[in-house]
Write a protein that holds these residues in place. Sequence first.
Motif, PDB file in Angstrom:
ATOM      1  N   CYS A  46       0.880  -1.187  -0.199  1.00 13.98           N
ATOM      2  CA  CYS A  46      -0.172   0.115   0.176  1.00 13.98           C
ATOM      3  C   CYS A  46       1.153   1.341  -0.305  1.00 13.98           C
ATOM      4  O   CYS A  46       1.495   1.805   1.038  1.00 13.98           O
ATOM      5  CB  CYS A  46      -0.747   0.317   0.960  1.00 13.98           C
ATOM      6  SG  CYS A  46      -1.887   1.370   1.032  1.00 13.98           S
ATOM      7  N   ASP A  47       0.475   2.320  -1.048  1.00 14.11           N
ATOM      8  CA  ASP A  47       1.046   3.603  -1.252  1.00 14.11           C
ATOM      9  C   ASP A  47       0.240   4.110  -0.652  1.00 14.11           C
ATOM     10  O   ASP A  47       0.973   5.560  -1.124  1.00 14.11           O
ATOM     11  CB  ASP A  47       2.016   3.970  -2.964  1.00 14.11           C
ATOM     12  CG  ASP A  47       2.581   5.208  -2.586  1.00 14.11           C
ATOM     13  OD1 ASP A  47       3.650   5.159  -1.594  1.00 14.11           O
ATOM     14  OD2 ASP A  47       2.763   5.786  -3.582  1.00 14.11           O
ATOM     15  N   PHE A  48      -1.087   4.341  -0.488  1.00 15.55           N
ATOM     16  CA  PHE A  48      -1.470   6.068   0.136  1.00 15.55           C
ATOM     17  C   PHE A  48      -1.558   6.046   1.436  1.00 15.55           C
ATOM     18  O   PHE A  48      -0.909   5.300   2.365  1.00 15.55           O
ATOM     19  CB  PHE A  48      -2.975   4.472  -0.012  1.00 15.55           C
ATOM     20  CG  PHE A  48      -4.045   4.531  -1.298  1.00 15.55           C
ATOM     21  CD1 PHE A  48      -3.619   4.028  -1.700  1.00 15.55           C
ATOM     22  CD2 PHE A  48      -5.582   3.747  -0.932  1.00 15.55           C
ATOM     23  CE1 PHE A  48      -4.130   4.222  -3.032  1.00 15.55           C
ATOM     24  CE2 PHE A  48      -5.553   3.297  -2.530  1.00 15.55           C
ATOM     25  CZ  PHE A  48      -5.224   3.434  -3.731  1.00 15.55           C
ATOM     26  N   SER A 195      -1.931 -10.976  -9.518  1.00 14.02           N
ATOM     27  CA  SER A 195      -0.247 -11.315 -10.271  1.00 14.02           C
ATOM     28  C   SER A 195       0.492 -11.036  -8.874  1.00 14.02           C
ATOM     29  O   SER A 195       1.927 -10.206  -8.910  1.00 14.02           O
ATOM     30  CB  SER A 195      -0.231 -10.935 -11.263  1.00 14.02           C
ATOM     31  OG  SER A 195      -0.115  -8.735 -11.685  1.00 14.02           O
ATOM     32  N   THR A 196       0.275 -11.205  -7.925  1.00  9.69           N
ATOM     33  CA  THR A 196       1.127 -11.088  -6.401  1.00  9.69           C
ATOM     34  C   THR A 196       2.472 -12.212  -6.619  1.00  9.69           C
ATOM     35  O   THR A 196       2.332 -12.915  -6.969  1.00  9.69           O
ATOM     36  CB  THR A 196       0.251 -12.058  -5.518  1.00  9.69           C
ATOM     37  OG1 THR A 196      -0.439 -10.974  -5.175  1.00  9.69           O
ATOM     38  CG2 THR A 196       0.682 -11.096  -3.889  1.00  9.69           C
ATOM     39  N   PRO A 197       3.173 -11.609  -6.210  1.00 10.14           N
ATOM     40  CA  PRO A 197       4.310 -12.896  -6.201  1.00 10.14           C
ATOM     41  C   PRO A 197       4.831 -14.133  -5.301  1.00 10.14           C
ATOM     42  O   PRO A 197       3.545 -13.962  -4.691  1.00 10.14           O
ATOM     43  CB  PRO A 197       5.875 -12.542  -5.377  1.00 10.14           C
ATOM     44  CG  PRO A 197       5.052 -10.527  -5.770  1.00 10.14           C
ATOM     45  CD  PRO A 197       4.007 -10.364  -5.569  1.00 10.14           C
ATOM     46  N   PRO A 216     -21.253 -11.461  -4.582  1.00  8.77           N
ATOM     47  CA  PRO A 216     -21.034  -9.680  -4.875  1.00  8.77           C
ATOM     48  C   PRO A 216     -22.261  -9.184  -6.419  1.00  8.77           C
ATOM     49  O   PRO A 216     -22.611 -10.368  -7.257  1.00  8.77           O
ATOM     50  CB  PRO A 216     -19.442  -9.210  -5.099  1.00  8.77           C
ATOM     51  CG  PRO A 216     -19.656 -10.455  -5.354  1.00  8.77           C
ATOM     52  CD  PRO A 216     -19.836 -11.724  -5.091  1.00  8.77           C
ATOM     53  N   ASP A 217     -22.624  -7.709  -6.376  1.00  8.06           N
ATOM     54  CA  ASP A 217     -23.067  -7.743  -7.633  1.00  8.06           C
ATOM     55  C   ASP A 217     -22.440  -6.920  -8.146  1.00  8.06           C
ATOM     56  O   ASP A 217     -22.640  -6.555  -9.533  1.00  8.06           O
ATOM     57  CB  ASP A 217     -24.612  -6.932  -7.664  1.00  8.06           C
ATOM     58  CG  ASP A 217     -24.095  -6.093  -6.953  1.00  8.06           C
ATOM     59  OD1 ASP A 217     -22.994  -5.468  -6.367  1.00  8.06           O
ATOM     60  OD2 ASP A 217     -25.325  -5.118  -7.258  1.00  8.06           O
ATOM     61  N   HIS A 218     -21.376  -6.470  -7.717  1.00 12.08           N
ATOM     62  CA  HIS A 218     -19.760  -6.176  -8.801  1.00 12.08           C
ATOM     63  C   HIS A 218     -18.997  -6.690  -8.533  1.00 12.08           C
ATOM     64  O   HIS A 218     -17.821  -7.114  -6.604  1.00 12.08           O
ATOM     65  CB  HIS A 218     -20.100  -4.473  -8.062  1.00 12.08           C
ATOM     66  CG  HIS A 218     -18.703  -4.049  -8.164  1.00 12.08           C
ATOM     67  ND1 HIS A 218     -17.416  -3.725  -8.376  1.00 12.08           N
ATOM     68  CD2 HIS A 218     -19.455  -2.581  -9.280  1.00 12.08           C
ATOM     69  CE1 HIS A 218     -16.959  -2.380  -9.283  1.00 12.08           C
ATOM     70  NE2 HIS A 218     -18.005  -2.204  -9.533  1.00 12.08           N
ATOM     71  N   VAL A 219     -17.338  -7.074  -8.916  1.00  7.92           N
ATOM     72  CA  VAL A 219     -16.010  -7.288  -8.577  1.00  7.92           C
ATOM     73  C   VAL A 219     -14.623  -5.568  -9.276  1.00  7.92           C
ATOM     74  O   VAL A 219     -15.497  -5.691 -10.223  1.00  7.92           O
ATOM     75  CB  VAL A 219     -15.818  -8.823  -9.431  1.00  7.92           C
ATOM     76  CG1 VAL A 219     -14.755  -9.303  -8.875  1.00  7.92           C
ATOM     77  CG2 VAL A 219     -16.580  -9.377  -8.337  1.00  7.92           C
ATOM     78  N   SER A 220     -14.212  -5.816  -8.372  1.00  9.28           N
ATOM     79  CA  SER A 220     -13.103  -4.979  -9.184  1.00  9.28           C
ATOM     80  C   SER A 220     -11.809  -6.197  -9.014  1.00  9.28           C
ATOM     81  O   SER A 220     -11.875  -6.560  -7.687  1.00  9.28           O
ATOM     82  CB  SER A 220     -12.999  -3.276  -8.044  1.00  9.28           C
ATOM     83  OG  SER A 220     -13.995  -2.554  -8.665  1.00  9.28           O
ATOM     84  N   ALA A 221     -11.428  -6.476  -9.570  1.00  7.24           N
ATOM     85  CA  ALA A 221      -9.411  -6.683 -10.148  1.00  7.24           C
ATOM     86  C   ALA A 221      -9.101  -5.929 -10.732  1.00  7.24           C
ATOM     87  O   ALA A 221      -8.854  -5.443 -12.153  1.00  7.24           O
ATOM     88  CB  ALA A 221     -10.376  -7.723 -10.922  1.00  7.24           C
ATOM     89  N   TYR A 222      -8.001  -5.904  -9.918  1.00 11.32           N
ATOM     90  CA  TYR A 222      -6.665  -5.009  -9.614  1.00 11.32           C
ATOM     91  C   TYR A 222      -5.485  -5.731 -10.429  1.00 11.32           C
ATOM     92  O   TYR A 222      -4.643  -6.821  -9.239  1.00 11.32           O
ATOM     93  CB  TYR A 222      -6.712  -3.407  -9.249  1.00 11.32           C
ATOM     94  CG  TYR A 222      -7.443  -2.753  -9.483  1.00 11.32           C
ATOM     95  CD1 TYR A 222      -7.942  -1.997  -9.838  1.00 11.32           C
ATOM     96  CD2 TYR A 222      -8.424  -3.390  -7.920  1.00 11.32           C
ATOM     97  CE1 TYR A 222      -9.403  -1.512 -10.017  1.00 11.32           C
ATOM     98  CE2 TYR A 222      -9.602  -2.158  -7.792  1.00 11.32           C
ATOM     99  CZ  TYR A 222     -10.162  -1.683  -8.959  1.00 11.32           C
ATOM    100  OH  TYR A 222     -11.205  -0.340  -8.539  1.00 11.32           O
ATOM    101  N   SER A 223      -4.014  -5.225 -10.899  1.00 10.76           N
ATOM    102  CA  SER A 223      -3.022  -5.911 -11.548  1.00 10.76           C
ATOM    103  C   SER A 223      -2.604  -6.054 -10.082  1.00 10.76           C
ATOM    104  O   SER A 223      -2.363  -3.586 -10.092  1.00 10.76           O
ATOM    105  CB  SER A 223      -2.318  -5.516 -12.510  1.00 10.76           C
ATOM    106  OG  SER A 223      -1.327  -6.666 -12.970  1.00 10.76           O
ATOM    107  N   LEU A 224      -1.615  -6.221  -9.629  1.00  5.73           N
ATOM    108  CA  LEU A 224      -0.288  -5.344  -8.168  1.00  5.73           C
ATOM    109  C   LEU A 224       0.680  -4.431  -8.685  1.00  5.73           C
ATOM    110  O   LEU A 224       1.118  -4.978 -10.318  1.00  5.73           O
ATOM    111  CB  LEU A 224      -0.070  -7.127  -7.609  1.00  5.73           C
ATOM    112  CG  LEU A 224       1.238  -6.043  -6.521  1.00  5.73           C
ATOM    113  CD1 LEU A 224       0.273  -5.777  -5.655  1.00  5.73           C
ATOM    114  CD2 LEU A 224       1.765  -7.829  -5.968  1.00  5.73           C
ATOM    115  N   ILE A 225       0.696  -3.195  -8.594  1.00  8.05           N
ATOM    116  CA  ILE A 225       1.676  -2.029  -8.641  1.00  8.05           C
ATOM    117  C   ILE A 225       2.378  -2.015  -7.638  1.00  8.05           C
ATOM    118  O   ILE A 225       2.265  -2.312  -6.629  1.00  8.05           O
ATOM    119  CB  ILE A 225       0.994  -1.215  -9.563  1.00  8.05           C
ATOM    120  CG1 ILE A 225      -0.131  -1.052 -10.451  1.00  8.05           C
ATOM    121  CG2 ILE A 225       2.339   0.123  -9.228  1.00  8.05           C
ATOM    122  CD1 ILE A 225      -0.867   0.144 -10.915  1.00  8.05           C
TER     123      ILE A 225
END
Length: 408
Positions: A46-48, A195-197, A216-225
């Motif tokens: 996390c960089d937030f 794509s987590t190690p 769920p009725d919604h899914v968000s899928a993000y590539s690890l940065i």
Amino acid sequence: MPSVLPDGDPVPASGELPPGALDGLGSRPFGFYVHVPYCSTRCGYCDFNTYTSAELGPGADRRDYAATVIEEVRLARRVLGAAAPPVETVFFGGGTPTLLPAADLVRILDAIGEEFGVRPDAEVTTEANPESVDHAYLKELREGGFTRMSFGMQSAAGHVLAVLDRRHTPGRPAQAVREAREAGFEHVNLDLIYSTPGETDDDWRASLTAALAAGPDHVSAYSLIVEDGTRLAARIRRGELPMPDDDVAADRYLIAEEMLTAAGMGWYEISNWALDEEARCRHNLLYWTGGDWWGAGPGAHSHVGGTRWWNVKHPAAYAARLAGGASPGHAREELSAADREVERVMLELRLESGFPLADLHPRARTACARALADGLLEVEAFKAGRAVLTLRGRLLADALVRDLTEYI
């Protein structure tokens, strides 16, 4: 909210916006973002702009946080004046907003309603760590006007969660979704990271299967940065973990598209799938389609009429500014017409509705014709005058955006 703030022009103590920024206010969708910077632990990726209790000093007690944010809501009303329309969307992000008592989140929402009005059909979302809520907490949110929950699931594989430094246990996100449904929430999102190690294709498929089974009725899928300065980046630099591979990430995206589509979900933004239009995140759509929003909280970013500004980062500095009657704004920028057009192309092209060809520079339309020939754009949409990404185009969207914005 990113942890590193950009430079910019000073924000007046009054928070007053530049001339012209309020022109057209009310003709565009208007939303509120509330940043809650508290976390029980810091995730390694996390960089937030977030803080654990051990990282906070005097003046940053989260027991006072709701009252401080409400002061910024009142400031927003003074700055925006009578032209500000009722709020269409409210989004509480973090951090972990649900580390605050549910009553505090409701108090902030009530203050937004008192100052601006909240439309009867408004979407009101909060992010949550699955471990940070229970049925009673969720019921209090629902009764207080919240309409949508977004849970950070990330993975169903214990060893992947360990690499990410996530503290919830596999299976808890599904239970949290059930509790949200029982509390009356019709709209529930699960966030996933791929794509987590150390993650395998089978791990990713298992995560998607578990997410879909939760209902769920919604899914968000993000590539690890991998962000500089994070614990994960340091581990990769030391050779403890491999760097995520772009080709692997592309394969994982294709798996997500296949499985989510088979389950009846349709993509409407490159990283987001929903069961139907009602399930789409209207707050994010406001960002992606050029709406106005006020971001309250430390490090929060706002945008109104082509002016973008961002608040001071630390909760203590944020509270001190507001206690002194001043704007917590750290800096701001006025976007040029070219800046706004680049952002419009970059964001709208990511949507399943695409971008109107007529609004592109003639040379950019030539680039679109090449992209069509390369299989990056949908043929029928192109004939109808819009640039809409194919599945392959979604994988190469960043490169296509560079091509289309080169002439702006």
